[in-house]
Scaffold this motif. Structure first.
Motif, PDB file in Angstrom:
ATOM      1  N   VAL A   1       0.860  -1.180   0.000  1.00  0.00           N
ATOM      2  CA  VAL A   1       0.000   0.000   0.000  1.00  0.00           C
ATOM      3  C   VAL A   1       0.896   1.229   0.000  1.00  0.00           C
ATOM      4  O   VAL A   1       1.839   1.317   0.792  1.00  0.00           O
ATOM      5  CB  VAL A   1      -0.927   0.005   1.236  1.00  0.00           C
ATOM      6  CG1 VAL A   1      -1.723   1.298   1.316  1.00  0.00           C
ATOM      7  CG2 VAL A   1      -1.858  -1.199   1.197  1.00  0.00           C
ATOM      8  N   VAL A   2       0.612   2.168  -0.912  1.00  0.00           N
ATOM      9  CA  VAL A   2       1.426   3.372  -1.070  1.00  0.00           C
ATOM     10  C   VAL A   2       0.527   4.596  -0.965  1.00  0.00           C
ATOM     11  O   VAL A   2      -0.515   4.671  -1.616  1.00  0.00           O
ATOM     12  CB  VAL A   2       2.117   3.393  -2.461  1.00  0.00           C
ATOM     13  CG1 VAL A   2       2.946   4.655  -2.625  1.00  0.00           C
ATOM     14  CG2 VAL A   2       2.972   2.153  -2.671  1.00  0.00           C
ATOM     15  N   ASP A   3       0.917   5.551  -0.133  1.00  0.00           N
ATOM     16  CA  ASP A   3       0.274   6.859  -0.070  1.00  0.00           C
ATOM     17  C   ASP A   3       1.275   7.884  -0.584  1.00  0.00           C
ATOM     18  O   ASP A   3       2.460   7.822  -0.266  1.00  0.00           O
ATOM     19  CB  ASP A   3      -0.140   7.209   1.359  1.00  0.00           C
ATOM     20  CG  ASP A   3      -1.266   6.335   1.869  1.00  0.00           C
ATOM     21  OD1 ASP A   3      -2.080   5.856   1.058  1.00  0.00           O
ATOM     22  OD2 ASP A   3      -1.333   6.112   3.098  1.00  0.00           O
ATOM     23  N   ILE A   4       0.783   8.836  -1.392  1.00  0.00           N
ATOM     24  CA  ILE A   4       1.666   9.855  -1.961  1.00  0.00           C
ATOM     25  C   ILE A   4       1.289  11.221  -1.399  1.00  0.00           C
ATOM     26  O   ILE A   4       0.106  11.568  -1.327  1.00  0.00           O
ATOM     27  CB  ILE A   4       1.634   9.836  -3.510  1.00  0.00           C
ATOM     28  CG1 ILE A   4       2.610  10.863  -4.096  1.00  0.00           C
ATOM     29  CG2 ILE A   4       0.237   9.995  -4.047  1.00  0.00           C
ATOM     30  CD1 ILE A   4       2.812  10.746  -5.601  1.00  0.00           C
TER      31      ILE A   4
ATOM     32  N   GLN B   1      -1.828  14.732   1.486  1.00  0.00           N
ATOM     33  CA  GLN B   1      -1.903  13.484   0.739  1.00  0.00           C
ATOM     34  C   GLN B   1      -2.629  13.757  -0.570  1.00  0.00           C
ATOM     35  O   GLN B   1      -3.716  14.324  -0.584  1.00  0.00           O
ATOM     36  CB  GLN B   1      -2.633  12.405   1.523  1.00  0.00           C
ATOM     37  CG  GLN B   1      -2.634  11.075   0.786  1.00  0.00           C
ATOM     38  CD  GLN B   1      -3.176   9.931   1.613  1.00  0.00           C
ATOM     39  OE1 GLN B   1      -3.393  10.064   2.814  1.00  0.00           O
ATOM     40  NE2 GLN B   1      -3.378   8.797   0.977  1.00  0.00           N
TER      41      GLN B   1
ATOM     42  N   GLY C   1      -3.193   7.619  -3.478  1.00  0.00           N
ATOM     43  CA  GLY C   1      -2.798   6.371  -2.841  1.00  0.00           C
ATOM     44  C   GLY C   1      -3.259   5.194  -3.666  1.00  0.00           C
ATOM     45  O   GLY C   1      -4.058   5.338  -4.595  1.00  0.00           O
TER      46      GLY C   1
ATOM     47  N   SER D   1      -2.282   0.574  -4.395  1.00  0.00           N
ATOM     48  CA  SER D   1      -1.465  -0.606  -4.120  1.00  0.00           C
ATOM     49  C   SER D   1      -0.664  -0.978  -5.355  1.00  0.00           C
ATOM     50  O   SER D   1      -1.177  -0.916  -6.476  1.00  0.00           O
ATOM     51  CB  SER D   1      -2.342  -1.796  -3.741  1.00  0.00           C
ATOM     52  OG  SER D   1      -3.027  -1.535  -2.544  1.00  0.00           O
TER      53      SER D   1
ATOM     54  N   LEU E   1       6.595   9.260  -0.940  1.00  0.00           N
ATOM     55  CA  LEU E   1       5.825   8.025  -1.006  1.00  0.00           C
ATOM     56  C   LEU E   1       5.999   7.310   0.329  1.00  0.00           C
ATOM     57  O   LEU E   1       7.127   7.014   0.731  1.00  0.00           O
ATOM     58  CB  LEU E   1       6.314   7.126  -2.137  1.00  0.00           C
ATOM     59  CG  LEU E   1       6.273   7.716  -3.540  1.00  0.00           C
ATOM     60  CD1 LEU E   1       6.828   6.719  -4.540  1.00  0.00           C
ATOM     61  CD2 LEU E   1       4.866   8.109  -3.918  1.00  0.00           C
ATOM     62  N   LYS E   2       4.893   7.079   1.026  1.00  0.00           N
ATOM     63  CA  LYS E   2       4.916   6.317   2.276  1.00  0.00           C
ATOM     64  C   LYS E   2       4.285   4.966   1.976  1.00  0.00           C
ATOM     65  O   LYS E   2       3.220   4.905   1.375  1.00  0.00           O
ATOM     66  CB  LYS E   2       4.146   7.052   3.372  1.00  0.00           C
ATOM     67  CG  LYS E   2       4.805   8.364   3.757  1.00  0.00           C
ATOM     68  CD  LYS E   2       4.086   9.053   4.880  1.00  0.00           C
ATOM     69  CE  LYS E   2       4.786  10.365   5.223  1.00  0.00           C
ATOM     70  NZ  LYS E   2       4.138  11.054   6.343  1.00  0.00           N
ATOM     71  N   TYR E   3       4.964   3.900   2.406  1.00  0.00           N
ATOM     72  CA  TYR E   3       4.466   2.563   2.094  1.00  0.00           C
ATOM     73  C   TYR E   3       4.768   1.602   3.229  1.00  0.00           C
ATOM     74  O   TYR E   3       5.579   1.878   4.101  1.00  0.00           O
ATOM     75  CB  TYR E   3       5.025   2.070   0.760  1.00  0.00           C
ATOM     76  CG  TYR E   3       6.534   1.969   0.673  1.00  0.00           C
ATOM     77  CD1 TYR E   3       7.167   0.734   0.761  1.00  0.00           C
ATOM     78  CD2 TYR E   3       7.330   3.089   0.474  1.00  0.00           C
ATOM     79  CE1 TYR E   3       8.544   0.623   0.658  1.00  0.00           C
ATOM     80  CE2 TYR E   3       8.696   2.995   0.361  1.00  0.00           C
ATOM     81  CZ  TYR E   3       9.296   1.754   0.465  1.00  0.00           C
ATOM     82  OH  TYR E   3      10.659   1.647   0.360  1.00  0.00           O
TER      83      TYR E   3
ATOM     84  N   SER F   1       9.490   5.189   3.723  1.00  0.00           N
ATOM     85  CA  SER F   1       9.145   6.323   2.873  1.00  0.00           C
ATOM     86  C   SER F   1      10.338   6.658   1.993  1.00  0.00           C
ATOM     87  O   SER F   1      11.482   6.344   2.315  1.00  0.00           O
ATOM     88  CB  SER F   1       8.714   7.535   3.697  1.00  0.00           C
ATOM     89  OG  SER F   1       9.800   8.060   4.416  1.00  0.00           O
TER      90      SER F   1
END
Length: 96
Positions: free
Chosen positions: A32-35, A41, A44, A46, A70-72, A81
């Motif tokens: 799972v990736v949030d940008i 944010q 986001g 996957s 990018l936090k994953y 990140s």
């Protein structure tokens, strides 16, 4: 429109089990990736796992000349990140 036209470019994101192991779909991870741009944010999703086609990547349309974070989360729950500077061309990001 061609990639890189206008104010946005695509950022393609893939995740792999380890650095250097990027040639085979069996080396890929679903994460799972949030940008984020700054504190905001902006998207986001996957990444594709090992059973998906190697051309299948998570894609974000991002503004040129910006920096993104990018936090994953790895499958074991480890949070990571990476910062990505975007210029005028499409960006390909590999996460490990």
């Amino acid at each position: 429109r061609r990639a890189g036209a206008g104010n946005h470019v695509p950022m393609r994101v893939s995740a792999f089990k380890r650095e250097g192991a990027t040639a085979h779909s069996g080396d890929r991870l679903r994460v799972v990736v949030d940008i984020f741009r700054g504190a905001d944010q902006v998207g986001g999703g996957s990444t594709a796992g090992e059973t998906r086609d190697m051309n299948d990547a998570l894609e974000f349309l991002v503004e040129k000349n910006n920096e993104y974070t990018l936090k994953y989360w790895l499958p074991d729950g480890t949070a990571k990140s990476v910062n990505v500077a975007v210029k005028d061309l499409p960006v390909e990001v590999k996460l490990y």
